[in-house]
Scaffold this active site. Structure first.
Site, mmCIF file in Angstrom:
data_model
loop_
_atom_site.group_PDB
_atom_site.id
_atom_site.type_symbol
_atom_site.label_atom_id
_atom_site.label_comp_id
_atom_site.label_asym_id
_atom_site.label_seq_id
_atom_site.Cartn_x
_atom_site.Cartn_y
_atom_site.Cartn_z
ATOM 1 N N GLU A 1 -5.849 -10.535 -1.608
ATOM 2 C CA GLU A 1 -6.674 -10.349 -0.398
ATOM 3 C C GLU A 1 -8.148 -10.241 -0.774
ATOM 4 O OE1 GLU A 1 -5.282 -7.036 1.979
ATOM 5 O OE2 GLU A 1 -3.186 -7.517 1.586
ATOM 6 N N GLU B 1 0.800 -1.235 0.000
ATOM 7 C CA GLU B 1 0.000 0.000 0.000
ATOM 8 C C GLU B 1 0.834 1.288 0.000
ATOM 9 O OE1 GLU B 1 -2.703 -0.397 3.302
ATOM 10 O OE2 GLU B 1 -3.823 -1.992 2.319
HETATM 11 C C1 XIL Z 1 -6.241 -6.219 8.072
HETATM 12 C C2 XIL Z 1 -6.569 -7.413 8.935
HETATM 13 O O1 XIL Z 1 -7.490 -8.214 8.248
HETATM 14 C C3 XIL Z 1 -7.130 -6.961 10.269
HETATM 15 O O2 XIL Z 1 -7.264 -8.079 11.135
HETATM 16 C C4 XIL Z 1 -6.213 -5.939 10.899
HETATM 17 O O3 XIL Z 1 -6.825 -5.450 12.064
HETATM 18 C C5 XIL Z 1 -5.945 -4.810 9.941
HETATM 19 O O4 XIL Z 1 -5.410 -5.318 8.757
HETATM 20 N N1 XIL Z 1 -4.979 -4.522 3.456
HETATM 21 C C6 XIL Z 1 -3.963 -5.294 3.929
HETATM 22 C C7 XIL Z 1 -4.186 -6.189 5.072
HETATM 23 O O5 XIL Z 1 -2.892 -5.322 3.302
HETATM 24 O O6 XIL Z 1 -3.021 -6.373 5.832
HETATM 25 C C8 XIL Z 1 -5.298 -5.701 5.944
HETATM 26 O O7 XIL Z 1 -5.549 -6.674 6.937
HETATM 27 C C9 XIL Z 1 -6.525 -5.420 5.125
HETATM 28 C C10 XIL Z 1 -6.262 -4.374 4.094
#
Ligand code: XIL
Length: 580
Positions: free
Chosen positions: A441, A323
């Protein structure tokens, strides 16, 4: 000698799941029920005395019967006895819905577009509600998907959420769909086909979910062949104090993976969020500890070396940087996110350094295979400015000689927004640039609440579209969902938008079966014919070997070479064969 498996795919493929609808009438009226009176209640469960529900002739067709509901000062919901089949608990293998038809007379157009309400039991108020009765003087069918109730409910109440005037209701029935998915049967799982196709089909997990005896743990290893830590390998978990590494969570994931022959991807080495407090504040470009650029580069290098070398040879892909792009880009060049300590203190070169260190750390530990990714969100369709920015940045890195293998599209998206042809366009661009493009994701939310059509059809179309990409693009070997079930999602509306592949009760959703079917379709295309005996496959002959994507792996080799190939499908001497 290792086993070279001759598969008769024809037999295995007949075991695929088929959806079957079953229905149970909650109430249908016959002649003897004319004049029967049903109790009516308000939304809070108080019995109403100024409203009524009586079995009468159907206003549109006098030969049939229906229930005539007359409301008073409050919306009135008619109570039926639960025929015993409605659990409302979303039992394994089924989807539970209430189907009924409403008729709003011309005299009561106020009732049009009011919510259809189903109340299961007395305390579990609105189970589901959606407007659907949009025309007067006509029977309108509606279907409400039942939400989860913790126990079997004795009654079900239905009605339109409107007071004053009257309306009619009939054909109140309970529908359940048996998708015929048996999670104990490996040949019905996406993993079964993903393994054959050599694809990574993954899910994010937390160590606490990895219990062999739980339905959760079983769902994970039976259906997926890859895992990624949802939080386990983020910097706040792996380096909670400076140079004080803690690998316990990641190690737990690796040991479960080893036990169940799964791959693991690493997430993530460098991110502006979930950084340990000794470095600074997450999601912030501020530098409360006053690190110099050199100090922060050293911190990043030490972190990347520590983590990558601990996991060398055990992790197949790393999200090296996560990100780093700003939101709202126009697609000319790229703009980096400023609320990141890495960017604000180090500048853009933190990206180049992170990739170089990850590659060197792995190589020095003897791992030359791990793939390195730049991961981001809202980078799906090519029409998006941020997608182009990701492309521009990845190409810039590659052209600078930075060891980047590809990009990860997080794919946190919605059924109504996700544009498969736009994503295909992006895949073509990355392919032409010599970069991998994977799906890291995935969660695909429905409307809030998700509609029946989305649940049954369109969500699966989007998921299967991604499955199609990973099957058809060499540059896209990985498809990972962000959570096991609609009960384990990080998204705050997941209970109602239902973004994932399994229900909160670990029931396979239609979207999951759509993925199974897509993988199966490709595995079938690559079908294996039993053409030789295991004892003497081709005697002393020499053959050329190709992988499933048609790349030549070896020319003029003998059986000994095939014997040592990793598990997967190959084309050997013009014949397809599965090695395991
Ligand atoms: C999220 C997790 O799912 C949560 O449990 C945590 O509290 C915050 O992070 N993009 C990403 C992930 O790259 O690491 C994130 O995961 C969701 C958005």
């Amino acid at each position: 000698m290792r086993k070279i498996l001759l598969l008769s795919f024809v037999v295995l493929f007949t075991l695929a799941a088929n959806a079957k609808d079953k229905l149970v009438y909650i109430e249908k009226f016959d002649k003897s029920s004319v004049g029967d009176v049903f109790k009516v209640y308000d939304i809070d469960g108080n019995e109403l005395t100024d409203a009524s529900a009586v079995v009468e002739a159907d206003p549109a067709s006098p030969l049939s019967l229906c229930l005539h509901v007359k409301t008073g000062s409050k919306a009135a919901f008619v109570e039926f006895q639960n025929p015993g089949n409605i659990s409302g608990s979303a039992v394994i293998k089924t989807y539970e819905r209430i189907y009924m038809q409403f008729y709003v007379p011309e005299s009561n157009t106020a009732a049009l577009n009011s919510n259809v309400v189903v109340i299961l039991g007395v305390s579990n108020k609105t189970v589901d509600a959606a407007s659907g009765v949009n025309e007067a003087g006509k029977w309108i069918p509606t279907t409400q998907v039942l939400g989860k109730a913790s126990s079997i409910r004795k009654t079900v109440r239905v009605g339109l959420n409107v007071k004053g005037g009257d309306y009619y209701v009939k054909l109140i029935r309970y529908l359940t769909t048996d998708y015929g998915y048996d999670y104990n049967d490996p040949t019905q799982t996406a993993r079964y086909y993903a393994d054959q196709l050599g694809l990574n089909f993954g899910v994010c997990v937390s160590p606490g979910q990895l219990n062999d005896n739980s339905r959760m743990g079983q769902t994970i290893w039976r259906n997926f062949n890859m895992m990624v830590g949802e939080n386990a390998m983020k910097m706040d978990a792996t380096e909670p104090s400076q140079n004080g590494f803690n690998f316990s969570q990641g190690d737990a994931i690796l040991s479960f993976a080893e036990k169940h022959d799964m791959k693991v991807r690493g997430h993530t080495l460098c991110w502006h969020s979930q950084i340990p407090s000794w470095i600074g504040d997450s999601n912030s470009g501020s530098n409360p500890k006053g690190w110099s650029k050199k100090q922060l580069l050293d911190i990043l290098k030490n972190h990347i070396y520590g983590v990558v070398q601990h996991y060398a040879g055990k992790i197949v892909e790393w999200d090296v940087v996560n990100e780093c792009l700003a939101d709202g880009q126009n697609g000319n060049g790229y703009v980096l996110r400023t609320n990141s300590i890495w960017y604000s203190v180090i500048g853009e070169e933190f990206l180049d350094s992170a990739f170089v260190w990850a590659r060197r750390a792995a190589d020095e530990a003897g791992d030359h295979d791990v793939k390195l990714y730049l991961n981001d969100y809202s980078v799906d369709a090519w029409s998006g400015g941020k997608t182009k920015a990701l492309y521009n940045l990845a190409v810039r890195l590659k052209n600078s000689g930075v060891p980047i293998d590809g990009v990860g599209m997080q794919t946190h998206t919605q059924i109504n927004n996700y544009n498969l042809s736009g994503v295909k366009e992006s895949l073509e661009k990355f392919k032409a640039a010599g970069l991998n493009c994977i799906f890291t994701e995935i969660d695909i939310e429905g409307s809030n609440p998700i509609t029946t059509t989305q649940l049954k059809t369109t969500q699966g179309e989007k998921y299967a579209g991604i499955a199609d990409f990973v099957c058809s693009y060499d540059i896209s070997p990985t498809m990972v969902v962000w959570g096991i079930s609609d009960g384990n999602s990080w998204l705050s509306n997941a209970a109602t938008t239902k973004p994932l592949l399994f229900t909160a009760d670990m029931e396979a959703k239609p979207a999951y079966l759509a993925v199974v079917n897509k993988f199966k379709e490709y595995a079938e295309k690559a079908g294996v014919e039993p053409v030789y005996s295991e004892d003497d496959p081709w005697g002393d002959s020499v053959v050329d070997v190709y992988n499933i994507t048609g790349q030549k792996i070896a020319s003029g080799v003998t059986i000994d070479f095939i014997d040592n190939l990793p598990e997967g499908l190959y084309i050997v001497g013009g014949r397809k064969l599965y090695v395991r």
